[in-house]
Write a protein that holds these residues in place. Structure first.
Motif, mmCIF file in Angstrom:
data_model
loop_
_atom_site.group_PDB
_atom_site.id
_atom_site.type_symbol
_atom_site.label_atom_id
_atom_site.label_comp_id
_atom_site.label_asym_id
_atom_site.label_seq_id
_atom_site.Cartn_x
_atom_site.Cartn_y
_atom_site.Cartn_z
ATOM 1 N N GLU A 154 -1.954 -33.549 -4.959
ATOM 2 C CA GLU A 154 -2.525 -33.310 -6.291
ATOM 3 C C GLU A 154 -2.492 -34.593 -7.126
ATOM 4 N N ARG A 155 -1.400 -35.336 -7.010
ATOM 5 C CA ARG A 155 -1.287 -36.611 -7.722
ATOM 6 C C ARG A 155 -2.392 -37.560 -7.283
ATOM 7 N N GLU A 156 -2.599 -37.655 -5.977
ATOM 8 C CA GLU A 156 -3.645 -38.532 -5.449
ATOM 9 C C GLU A 156 -5.031 -38.078 -5.906
ATOM 10 N N ALA A 157 -5.244 -36.770 -5.983
ATOM 11 C CA ALA A 157 -6.524 -36.249 -6.460
ATOM 12 C C ALA A 157 -6.755 -36.621 -7.928
ATOM 13 N N CYS A 158 -5.707 -36.582 -8.714
ATOM 14 C CA CYS A 158 -5.816 -36.978 -10.130
ATOM 15 C C CYS A 158 -6.140 -38.459 -10.250
ATOM 16 N N ILE A 159 -5.521 -39.270 -9.416
ATOM 17 C CA ILE A 159 -5.804 -40.702 -9.447
ATOM 18 C C ILE A 159 -7.270 -40.944 -9.101
ATOM 19 N N ALA A 160 -7.771 -40.240 -8.095
ATOM 20 C CA ALA A 160 -9.179 -40.375 -7.722
ATOM 21 C C ALA A 160 -10.091 -39.910 -8.861
ATOM 22 N N ALA A 161 -9.712 -38.829 -9.534
ATOM 23 C CA ALA A 161 -10.519 -38.300 -10.637
ATOM 24 C C ALA A 161 -10.540 -39.248 -11.827
ATOM 25 N N LEU A 162 -9.499 -40.031 -11.958
ATOM 26 C CA LEU A 162 -9.392 -40.960 -13.076
ATOM 27 C C LEU A 162 -10.511 -42.001 -13.064
ATOM 28 N N PHE A 163 -10.957 -42.379 -11.886
ATOM 29 C CA PHE A 163 -11.979 -43.413 -11.764
ATOM 30 C C PHE A 163 -13.325 -42.992 -12.350
ATOM 31 N N TYR A 183 3.380 -35.387 -12.239
ATOM 32 C CA TYR A 183 3.566 -35.327 -10.776
ATOM 33 C C TYR A 183 4.543 -36.403 -10.311
ATOM 34 N N ASP A 184 4.418 -37.613 -10.858
ATOM 35 C CA ASP A 184 5.342 -38.698 -10.505
ATOM 36 C C ASP A 184 6.787 -38.325 -10.809
ATOM 37 N N GLN A 185 7.003 -37.731 -11.979
ATOM 38 C CA GLN A 185 8.361 -37.359 -12.373
ATOM 39 C C GLN A 185 8.938 -36.299 -11.448
ATOM 40 N N ILE A 186 8.119 -35.327 -11.063
ATOM 41 C CA ILE A 186 8.588 -34.289 -10.141
ATOM 42 C C ILE A 186 8.951 -34.908 -8.799
ATOM 43 N N LEU A 187 8.068 -35.754 -8.283
ATOM 44 C CA LEU A 187 8.309 -36.374 -6.978
ATOM 45 C C LEU A 187 9.553 -37.247 -7.007
ATOM 46 N N LYS A 188 9.746 -37.985 -8.086
ATOM 47 C CA LYS A 188 10.918 -38.860 -8.189
ATOM 48 C C LYS A 188 12.200 -38.033 -8.319
ATOM 49 N N MET A 189 12.167 -37.008 -9.154
ATOM 50 C CA MET A 189 13.348 -36.178 -9.376
ATOM 51 C C MET A 189 13.796 -35.502 -8.078
ATOM 52 N N CYS A 190 12.829 -35.150 -7.235
ATOM 53 C CA CYS A 190 13.131 -34.431 -5.993
ATOM 54 C C CYS A 190 13.394 -35.362 -4.820
ATOM 55 N N ASN A 191 13.347 -36.671 -5.059
ATOM 56 C CA ASN A 191 13.533 -37.639 -3.984
ATOM 57 C C ASN A 191 12.516 -37.391 -2.865
ATOM 58 N N ALA A 192 11.273 -37.180 -3.273
ATOM 59 C CA ALA A 192 10.210 -36.778 -2.354
ATOM 60 C C ALA A 192 9.948 -37.807 -1.271
ATOM 61 N N GLU A 193 10.090 -39.083 -1.587
ATOM 62 C CA GLU A 193 9.815 -40.111 -0.585
ATOM 63 C C GLU A 193 10.648 -39.893 0.667
ATOM 64 N N ASP A 194 11.943 -39.674 0.491
ATOM 65 C CA ASP A 194 12.830 -39.458 1.638
ATOM 66 C C ASP A 194 12.519 -38.150 2.354
ATOM 67 N N ILE A 195 12.284 -37.102 1.586
ATOM 68 C CA ILE A 195 12.011 -35.795 2.187
ATOM 69 C C ILE A 195 10.711 -35.831 2.970
ATOM 70 N N LEU A 196 9.675 -36.445 2.410
ATOM 71 C CA LEU A 196 8.389 -36.518 3.106
ATOM 72 C C LEU A 196 8.471 -37.429 4.324
ATOM 73 N N PHE A 197 9.291 -38.477 4.253
ATOM 74 C CA PHE A 197 9.496 -39.333 5.405
ATOM 75 C C PHE A 197 10.144 -38.548 6.545
ATOM 76 N N ARG A 198 11.193 -37.796 6.218
ATOM 77 C CA ARG A 198 11.857 -36.972 7.242
ATOM 78 C C ARG A 198 10.905 -35.923 7.804
ATOM 79 N N LYS A 199 10.080 -35.366 6.938
ATOM 80 C CA LYS A 199 9.102 -34.352 7.377
ATOM 81 C C LYS A 199 8.127 -34.966 8.384
ATOM 82 N N ARG A 200 7.629 -36.169 8.099
ATOM 83 C CA ARG A 200 6.714 -36.833 9.027
ATOM 84 C C ARG A 200 7.415 -37.162 10.339
#
Length: 73
Positions: free
Chosen positions: A26-35, A52-69
């Protein structure tokens, strides 16, 4: 249970990774829509991206999504 402990628990729930992935998309879609957005919509879209950035940062999404991949390989 504190928010920190709740997020720590959720980090190990596979469906939470799916949820964070959808937030990231959703964050990426918003960035695309911004253009192509008219000037009067830019502030609203920027606010959504920030939320969206704040939610992802608060949840440590980078690590979780890395482990998921890693687990799907």
């Amino acid at each position: 249970m504190s928010l920190e402990k709740s997020l720590e628990y959720l980090a190990h729930v596979p469906h939470f990774g799916d949820f964070l992935q959808s937030i990231s998309e959703e964050r990426e879609a918003c960035i695309a829509a911004l253009f192509n957005a008219p000037t009067e919509k830019m502030q609203q879209i920027s606010g959504q991206i920030l939320a969206y950035d704040q939610i992802l940062k608060m949840c440590n999404a980078e690590d979780i999504l890395f482990r998921k991949r890693q687990s799907t390989q």
